[in-house]
Scaffold this motif. Structure first.
Motif, mmCIF file in Angstrom:
data_model
loop_
_atom_site.group_PDB
_atom_site.id
_atom_site.type_symbol
_atom_site.label_atom_id
_atom_site.label_comp_id
_atom_site.label_asym_id
_atom_site.label_seq_id
_atom_site.Cartn_x
_atom_site.Cartn_y
_atom_site.Cartn_z
ATOM 1 N N ALA A 18 2.719 0.771 -11.619
ATOM 2 C CA ALA A 18 3.299 0.338 -12.900
ATOM 3 C C ALA A 18 4.739 -0.125 -12.698
ATOM 4 C CB ALA A 18 3.237 1.473 -13.908
ATOM 5 N N ALA A 19 5.462 0.569 -11.812
ATOM 6 C CA ALA A 19 6.878 0.239 -11.589
ATOM 7 C C ALA A 19 7.074 -1.118 -10.908
ATOM 8 C CB ALA A 19 7.553 1.340 -10.766
ATOM 9 N N VAL A 20 6.092 -1.573 -10.133
ATOM 10 C CA VAL A 20 6.245 -2.872 -9.458
ATOM 11 C C VAL A 20 5.358 -3.957 -10.049
ATOM 12 C CG1 VAL A 20 6.978 -1.947 -7.228
ATOM 13 C CG2 VAL A 20 4.562 -2.348 -7.626
ATOM 14 N N SER A 21 4.634 -3.614 -11.114
ATOM 15 C CA SER A 21 3.680 -4.589 -11.651
ATOM 16 C C SER A 21 4.403 -5.860 -12.088
ATOM 17 C CB SER A 21 2.897 -3.994 -12.817
ATOM 18 O OG SER A 21 3.696 -3.984 -13.960
ATOM 19 N N GLY A 22 3.752 -6.973 -11.833
ATOM 20 C CA GLY A 22 4.345 -8.259 -12.203
ATOM 21 C C GLY A 22 5.080 -8.902 -11.052
ATOM 22 N N THR A 23 5.514 -8.108 -10.066
ATOM 23 C CA THR A 23 6.225 -8.711 -8.939
ATOM 24 C C THR A 23 5.415 -8.641 -7.653
ATOM 25 O OG1 THR A 23 7.437 -6.649 -8.576
ATOM 26 C CG2 THR A 23 8.551 -8.349 -9.845
ATOM 27 N N VAL A 24 4.819 -7.466 -7.379
ATOM 28 C CA VAL A 24 4.066 -7.288 -6.132
ATOM 29 C C VAL A 24 2.722 -6.641 -6.454
ATOM 30 C CG1 VAL A 24 4.057 -6.173 -3.864
ATOM 31 C CG2 VAL A 24 6.212 -6.975 -4.811
ATOM 32 N N ASP A 25 1.677 -7.094 -5.794
ATOM 33 C CA ASP A 25 0.355 -6.504 -5.999
ATOM 34 C C ASP A 25 0.245 -5.176 -5.247
ATOM 35 O OD1 ASP A 25 -2.479 -6.438 -6.692
ATOM 36 O OD2 ASP A 25 -2.807 -6.805 -4.553
ATOM 37 N N VAL A 26 -0.131 -4.123 -5.952
ATOM 38 C CA VAL A 26 -0.253 -2.802 -5.326
ATOM 39 C C VAL A 26 -1.720 -2.505 -5.029
ATOM 40 C CG1 VAL A 26 0.149 -0.322 -5.603
ATOM 41 C CG2 VAL A 26 1.809 -1.965 -6.504
ATOM 42 N N VAL A 27 -1.989 -2.129 -3.799
ATOM 43 C CA VAL A 27 -3.344 -1.761 -3.390
ATOM 44 C C VAL A 27 -3.338 -0.258 -3.109
ATOM 45 C CG1 VAL A 27 -5.193 -2.156 -1.719
ATOM 46 C CG2 VAL A 27 -3.673 -4.044 -2.343
ATOM 47 N N ILE A 28 -3.881 0.514 -4.042
ATOM 48 C CA ILE A 28 -3.931 1.971 -3.848
ATOM 49 C C ILE A 28 -5.200 2.278 -3.058
ATOM 50 C CG2 ILE A 28 -4.118 4.221 -4.985
ATOM 51 C CD1 ILE A 28 -2.645 2.930 -7.408
ATOM 52 N N MET A 29 -5.015 2.834 -1.854
ATOM 53 C CA MET A 29 -6.166 3.096 -1.000
ATOM 54 C C MET A 29 -6.453 4.591 -0.939
ATOM 55 S SD MET A 29 -5.574 0.391 2.135
ATOM 56 C CE MET A 29 -7.285 0.504 2.717
ATOM 57 N N GLY A 65 -9.999 6.714 3.997
ATOM 58 C CA GLY A 65 -11.338 6.282 4.404
ATOM 59 C C GLY A 65 -11.651 4.862 3.969
ATOM 60 N N GLU A 66 -10.906 4.380 2.972
ATOM 61 C CA GLU A 66 -11.165 3.045 2.431
ATOM 62 C C GLU A 66 -10.636 1.943 3.354
ATOM 63 O OE1 GLU A 66 -9.601 2.773 -1.562
ATOM 64 O OE2 GLU A 66 -10.145 0.646 -1.677
ATOM 65 N N SER A 67 -11.352 0.825 3.395
ATOM 66 C CA SER A 67 -10.922 -0.347 4.167
ATOM 67 C C SER A 67 -10.737 -1.535 3.243
ATOM 68 C CB SER A 67 -11.976 -0.730 5.211
ATOM 69 O OG SER A 67 -12.152 0.314 6.134
ATOM 70 N N VAL A 68 -9.726 -2.342 3.532
ATOM 71 C CA VAL A 68 -9.482 -3.563 2.763
ATOM 72 C C VAL A 68 -9.224 -4.697 3.749
ATOM 73 C CG1 VAL A 68 -7.933 -4.732 1.133
ATOM 74 C CG2 VAL A 68 -8.550 -2.346 0.754
ATOM 75 N N GLU A 69 -9.775 -5.845 3.452
ATOM 76 C CA GLU A 69 -9.583 -7.033 4.291
ATOM 77 C C GLU A 69 -8.459 -7.875 3.684
ATOM 78 O OE1 GLU A 69 -11.910 -7.714 6.994
ATOM 79 O OE2 GLU A 69 -10.550 -9.349 7.512
ATOM 80 N N PHE A 70 -7.446 -8.186 4.478
ATOM 81 C CA PHE A 70 -6.364 -9.055 4.024
ATOM 82 C C PHE A 70 -6.433 -10.372 4.800
ATOM 83 C CE2 PHE A 70 -4.839 -4.784 3.148
ATOM 84 C CZ PHE A 70 -4.352 -4.897 1.859
ATOM 85 N N ILE A 77 0.863 -1.187 0.000
ATOM 86 C CA ILE A 77 0.000 0.000 0.000
ATOM 87 C C ILE A 77 0.899 1.237 0.000
ATOM 88 C CG2 ILE A 77 -1.762 1.299 1.270
ATOM 89 C CD1 ILE A 77 -2.521 -1.354 2.697
ATOM 90 N N PRO A 78 0.823 2.098 -1.022
ATOM 91 C CA PRO A 78 1.619 3.328 -1.003
ATOM 92 C C PRO A 78 1.051 4.330 -0.002
ATOM 93 C CG PRO A 78 0.252 3.271 -2.979
ATOM 94 C CD PRO A 78 0.007 1.981 -2.251
ATOM 95 N N MET A 79 1.944 5.072 0.658
ATOM 96 C CA MET A 79 1.504 6.061 1.662
ATOM 97 C C MET A 79 2.445 7.266 1.629
ATOM 98 S SD MET A 79 2.824 4.407 5.260
ATOM 99 C CE MET A 79 4.563 4.080 5.532
ATOM 100 N N HIS A 80 2.169 8.244 2.480
ATOM 101 C CA HIS A 80 3.028 9.441 2.622
ATOM 102 C C HIS A 80 3.216 10.161 1.288
ATOM 103 C CE1 HIS A 80 6.263 11.924 4.498
ATOM 104 N NE2 HIS A 80 5.714 11.550 5.647
ATOM 105 N N TYR A 81 2.099 10.430 0.593
ATOM 106 C CA TYR A 81 2.160 11.212 -0.646
ATOM 107 C C TYR A 81 0.900 12.060 -0.765
ATOM 108 C CZ TYR A 81 -1.104 7.799 -2.633
ATOM 109 O OH TYR A 81 -2.205 7.001 -2.851
#
Ligand code: NI
Ligand code: MN
Length: 234
Positions: free
Chosen positions: A207-218, A221-226, A188-192
């Protein structure tokens, strides 16, 4: 575990037997969505370093909720003076909490505290590797890129929160390198975008990490269950 993004580097996390905040900067945070009294039931507050955009509303939320603040020793000395209940740790140290193991990880950053008595030393900055429901969450705090992050690969991190805003921390390019070193299941990207100096495009990071790690842009206020439930293409 449920992860709710509160804007900047602030997160609310709820596991089966614990709920906590990380770096609860709500008051004065233009991207904040939560209010102090939304978190009267949290058990812990993790503070990565002494800067105002990370200590944030820690004291007030701890006072209302009775939560224990987990932070470095120097910040614990500062917070304890005003009666805040703290559990002091330091870089490289681990402790078995009732809900799981927590390790304080290194960060390349400052940690001084802007108090009413002026700027006081707040030890060194860190991050946290936190076990929730048997899975590991890594919050990097504010940091530049370090090769040490590669050591986290062995931890098989479920979700990593990494700063991407540049100027004070890693930018998109360096955060992508960090994600490739850590290899979490999700990042999850933060501090921007909180302030002008840290504007960044999370899609560029994805785009820079696609294919290696799944990016969850939140969005705040949004919640995601892992772990994420697989959504099959129809
Ligand atoms: Ni900082
Ligand atoms: Mn910061």
């Amino acid at each position: 575990m449920l992860v709710r993004y509160l804007g900047h580097s602030a997160f609310y996390v709820r596991g089966e037997s614990v709920s906590f905040l990380i770096d609860p900067f709500l008051t004065g945070n233009p991207k904040a969505v939560g209010k102090i009294d939304d978190f009267d039931d949290v058990d812990y507050i993790f503070v990565t370093h002494g800067h105002g955009d990370h200590i944030g509303d820690t004291q007030e939320i701890a006072r209302r909720s009775g939560a224990t603040v987990v932070c470095n020793y120097e910040i614990s000395v500062y917070l304890s003076r005003s009666g805040t209940k703290c559990h002091a740790m330091h870089i490289g140290g681990s402790f078995e909490f009732p809900f799981g193991k927590v390790k304080m990880t290194p960060a390349l950053h400052g940690s001084d505290i802007e108090s009413s008595d002026g700027v006081i030393p707040g030890g060194v900055a860190g991050g946290f590797l936190i076990e929730v429901d048997g899975r590991k969450l890594y919050h990097a705090g504010d940091t530049g890129l370090t090769l040490d992050m590669g050591l986290l690969k062995e931890d098989e991190v479920e979700v990593a929160m990494l700063p991407i805003g540049g100027n004070f921390t890693m930018d998109v390019e360096d955060a992508a390198k960090a994600a490739n070193l850590i290899r979490p299941n999700h990042v999850i990207p933060m501090h921007y975008d909180t302030f002008e100096a840290i504007e960044a495009n999370p899609e560029e990071f994805a785009a820079a990490v696609s294919g290696t790690v799944d990016v969850v842009i939140m969005t705040p206020g949004e919640s995601v269950e892992f772990p994420l439930v697989e959504v099959l293409d129809q």
